[in-house]
Scaffold this motif. Sequence first.
Motif, PDB file in Angstrom:
ATOM      1  N   LEU A  74      39.226   2.169  32.679  1.00  0.00           N
ATOM      2  CA  LEU A  74      39.417   2.408  34.100  1.00  0.00           C
ATOM      3  C   LEU A  74      40.857   2.167  34.526  1.00  0.00           C
ATOM      4  N   GLY A  75      41.791   2.572  33.662  1.00  0.00           N
ATOM      5  CA  GLY A  75      43.196   2.479  33.987  1.00  0.00           C
ATOM      6  C   GLY A  75      43.852   1.147  33.713  1.00  0.00           C
ATOM      7  N   GLU A  76      43.076   0.166  33.256  1.00  0.00           N
ATOM      8  CA  GLU A  76      43.618  -1.159  32.988  1.00  0.00           C
ATOM      9  C   GLU A  76      43.656  -1.432  31.499  1.00  0.00           C
ATOM     10  N   PHE A  77      44.732  -2.048  30.997  1.00  0.00           N
ATOM     11  CA  PHE A  77      44.842  -2.393  29.580  1.00  0.00           C
ATOM     12  C   PHE A  77      43.832  -3.484  29.231  1.00  0.00           C
ATOM     13  N   VAL A  78      43.135  -3.295  28.110  1.00  0.00           N
ATOM     14  CA  VAL A  78      42.226  -4.321  27.603  1.00  0.00           C
ATOM     15  C   VAL A  78      42.511  -4.534  26.126  1.00  0.00           C
ATOM     16  N   ASN A  79      42.259  -5.733  25.676  1.00  0.00           N
ATOM     17  CA  ASN A  79      42.572  -6.099  24.298  1.00  0.00           C
ATOM     18  C   ASN A  79      41.325  -5.925  23.432  1.00  0.00           C
ATOM     19  N   GLY A  80      40.833  -4.680  23.326  1.00  0.00           N
ATOM     20  CA  GLY A  80      39.646  -4.439  22.523  1.00  0.00           C
ATOM     21  C   GLY A  80      39.287  -2.972  22.473  1.00  0.00           C
ATOM     22  N   ALA A  81      38.552  -2.578  21.419  1.00  0.00           N
ATOM     23  CA  ALA A  81      38.200  -1.177  21.205  1.00  0.00           C
ATOM     24  C   ALA A  81      36.731  -0.891  21.461  1.00  0.00           C
ATOM     25  N   ILE A  82      35.953  -1.881  21.920  1.00  0.00           N
ATOM     26  CA  ILE A  82      34.543  -1.694  22.237  1.00  0.00           C
ATOM     27  C   ILE A  82      34.279  -2.239  23.634  1.00  0.00           C
ATOM     28  N   SER A  83      33.495  -1.493  24.395  1.00  0.00           N
ATOM     29  CA  SER A  83      33.081  -1.938  25.717  1.00  0.00           C
ATOM     30  C   SER A  83      31.584  -1.732  25.855  1.00  0.00           C
ATOM     31  N   LYS A  84      31.000  -2.308  26.908  1.00  0.00           N
ATOM     32  CA  LYS A  84      29.576  -2.098  27.135  1.00  0.00           C
ATOM     33  C   LYS A  84      29.305  -1.790  28.598  1.00  0.00           C
ATOM     34  N   TRP A  85      28.316  -0.906  28.797  1.00  0.00           N
ATOM     35  CA  TRP A  85      27.908  -0.479  30.119  1.00  0.00           C
ATOM     36  C   TRP A  85      26.482  -0.987  30.348  1.00  0.00           C
ATOM     37  N   ASP A  86      26.306  -1.870  31.323  1.00  0.00           N
ATOM     38  CA  ASP A  86      24.998  -2.462  31.578  1.00  0.00           C
ATOM     39  C   ASP A  86      24.264  -1.774  32.717  1.00  0.00           C
ATOM     40  N   GLY A  87      24.806  -0.683  33.190  1.00  0.00           N
ATOM     41  CA  GLY A  87      24.219   0.031  34.307  1.00  0.00           C
ATOM     42  C   GLY A  87      24.909  -0.268  35.618  1.00  0.00           C
ATOM     43  N   GLN A  88      25.690  -1.356  35.647  1.00  0.00           N
ATOM     44  CA  GLN A  88      26.409  -1.754  36.853  1.00  0.00           C
ATOM     45  C   GLN A  88      27.914  -1.736  36.659  1.00  0.00           C
ATOM     46  N   GLN A  89      28.375  -2.227  35.498  1.00  0.00           N
ATOM     47  CA  GLN A  89      29.801  -2.270  35.259  1.00  0.00           C
ATOM     48  C   GLN A  89      30.108  -2.071  33.780  1.00  0.00           C
ATOM     49  N   LEU A  90      31.336  -1.653  33.540  1.00  0.00           N
ATOM     50  CA  LEU A  90      31.832  -1.431  32.178  1.00  0.00           C
ATOM     51  C   LEU A  90      32.799  -2.552  31.845  1.00  0.00           C
ATOM     52  N   THR A  91      32.499  -3.311  30.776  1.00  0.00           N
ATOM     53  CA  THR A  91      33.339  -4.456  30.424  1.00  0.00           C
ATOM     54  C   THR A  91      33.712  -4.402  28.948  1.00  0.00           C
ATOM     55  N   PRO A  92      34.919  -4.822  28.599  1.00  0.00           N
ATOM     56  CA  PRO A  92      35.319  -4.858  27.190  1.00  0.00           C
ATOM     57  C   PRO A  92      34.654  -6.021  26.469  1.00  0.00           C
ATOM     58  N   LEU A  93      34.450  -5.878  25.163  1.00  0.00           N
ATOM     59  CA  LEU A  93      33.866  -6.944  24.343  1.00  0.00           C
ATOM     60  C   LEU A  93      34.985  -7.872  23.880  1.00  0.00           C
ATOM     61  N   LEU A  94      35.184  -8.938  24.628  1.00  0.00           N
ATOM     62  CA  LEU A  94      36.247  -9.895  24.351  1.00  0.00           C
ATOM     63  C   LEU A  94      35.643 -11.270  24.136  1.00  0.00           C
ATOM     64  N   ASP A  95      36.259 -12.050  23.252  1.00  0.00           N
ATOM     65  CA  ASP A  95      35.781 -13.410  23.034  1.00  0.00           C
ATOM     66  C   ASP A  95      36.261 -14.319  24.173  1.00  0.00           C
ATOM     67  N   GLN A  96      35.988 -15.600  24.046  1.00  0.00           N
ATOM     68  CA  GLN A  96      36.323 -16.520  25.135  1.00  0.00           C
ATOM     69  C   GLN A  96      37.818 -16.690  25.327  1.00  0.00           C
ATOM     70  N   SER A  97      38.605 -16.248  24.343  1.00  0.00           N
ATOM     71  CA  SER A  97      40.067 -16.288  24.475  1.00  0.00           C
ATOM     72  C   SER A  97      40.629 -14.991  25.029  1.00  0.00           C
ATOM     73  N   GLY A  98      39.739 -14.039  25.339  1.00  0.00           N
ATOM     74  CA  GLY A  98      40.183 -12.761  25.870  1.00  0.00           C
ATOM     75  C   GLY A  98      40.615 -11.779  24.810  1.00  0.00           C
ATOM     76  N   LEU A  99      40.209 -11.999  23.550  1.00  0.00           N
ATOM     77  CA  LEU A  99      40.600 -11.135  22.442  1.00  0.00           C
ATOM     78  C   LEU A  99      39.414 -10.302  21.974  1.00  0.00           C
ATOM     79  N   GLY A 100      39.681  -9.049  21.658  1.00  0.00           N
ATOM     80  CA  GLY A 100      38.668  -8.156  21.132  1.00  0.00           C
ATOM     81  C   GLY A 100      39.083  -7.612  19.788  1.00  0.00           C
ATOM     82  N   ILE A 101      38.728  -6.359  19.525  1.00  0.00           N
ATOM     83  CA  ILE A 101      39.139  -5.707  18.274  1.00  0.00           C
ATOM     84  C   ILE A 101      40.477  -5.033  18.491  1.00  0.00           C
TER      85      ILE A 101
END
Length: 483
Positions: A74-101
């Motif tokens: 959605l136009g914002e940089f995220v530190n990961g290559a996988i996201s999930k859509w729960d029907g309400q919002q789309l969020t990147p798969l990041l660990d507790q440190s904010g790191l993804g793939i």
Amino acid sequence: MTQRSVLKTNGAHRLAAAVACSALGAVVAASADDDCSPSWADFEGPDRFVQDLLVHDDGSGPALFIAGNNSTLLGEFVNGAISKWDGQQLTPLLDQSGLGIDGQDVSRIAVFDSGNGPELFAAGRFWRAGSQPTSQGIAKWDGTGWEVIEDTSLPLPLTNSGSPGVRALLTHDDGTGESLYAFGGAPVTISVGPNEPYSVARWDGETWYPVSDPDGSGPFRRTYAGAAFDDGTGEALYVSGLSFQPEFDSVKIAKWDGVAWTVLPDPPGYTGFPTVEPNSLAVFDDGTGPRLFAGLAGLGGFDHSALAAWDGTAWEIITDQIDNRVRRLQVIDLGDGPVLAVLGDFGQIDGEGMGGLAAWDGANFSSFTDDGGTGVGGGFSTGALVWSLATFDAGGGTDLYLGGVFTSAGDIDVVGVAKWDLCLPGPCVADLEPDGILDLADITVFVTGFTSLDPVADLAEPIGTFDLADISVFVTAFSAGCP
């Protein structure tokens, strides 16, 4: 949230008495909406291409997981290559440190239980998952963080540049227990050389093992896909790939029975050195019984593709008139029973426009186009490329989601993910009897429950209150009908 008050008895009876009329009126109104036609719908997803889609519950509820090259959402940089859509919002798969793939892309995702319950596994060309580096490009998500799946004693399939080369994942039990299988290997442009026993490997939750003959050899230089199929002698793993060794000629499909490999005969018209990549497999019953279907995609300047089916004895060419490359086969239910979805970057099958996606029902191919005859299109290079499909109910009924390389779906601008409205209703909340039919019996259950403050009629949040919100939920659900 504002607390709702419980209705007084007289008011409850008056409202409940109106429910029957409201619900029956809703049925009449709903009849006007029964002419819904499947069509493209708005979906605001990633900003780049998508290679795989999968529905999974990682502990926070069912969601659609989206994998590919998604460094922005959605136009914002995220530190990961996988996201999930729960029907309400789309969020990147990041660990507790904010790191993804972190890496080039994720090519495939799968769900496997290695002893801690079902978890999401990802494979592709990436160098880090969470805070952990990886040289093999496989990691798992447990719902809160990433863990790399690494075994340097087993050289998992690599490309000729040395980067991770796992192309597909599959769960299968070959008699040694359910394992996660990885497929990949060097590209076909590499010089002729020994086949790789590690072009197929399995992970039992603790250790990687090569899937090879007793002498340690394997029939493939590169593998593309796997599927479990019973040819009448018991279920076995079938794998598509290519060989460069004379004793195997040019392997396209081989069977692994848990002990040794057996090479299948080539489909008619596709013998000798490979002119096609057998890059997709799926088991589908098209009315003649379950068969193993294979997509045969062109190599080099040979761009058209074929769809073939193996019944355990012989091949049948379903069509060889696919004007460009088939990338994947998936069996999917669109509401009227399973169909075989053919995905790729082709434009036509048997002369009919398809736009990278077609459904085979055993007799005919059909396209996914709106009333204007438009499907997905506008790929970043030459045309639309569809890589993956998944059905997901985001709360309003099951819809079909497409992942790939395209920028439009019908007249809607999209990037990487498109949503096809199947016109299927949501959960049958109003079937309170329940019997799969909405009628006066369900109205009676609701009215009785509502007036007696029975939880069966408490359909709206928060729990423990009975008012107009509950009636609204019931009437709306009653009008939608049951799937």
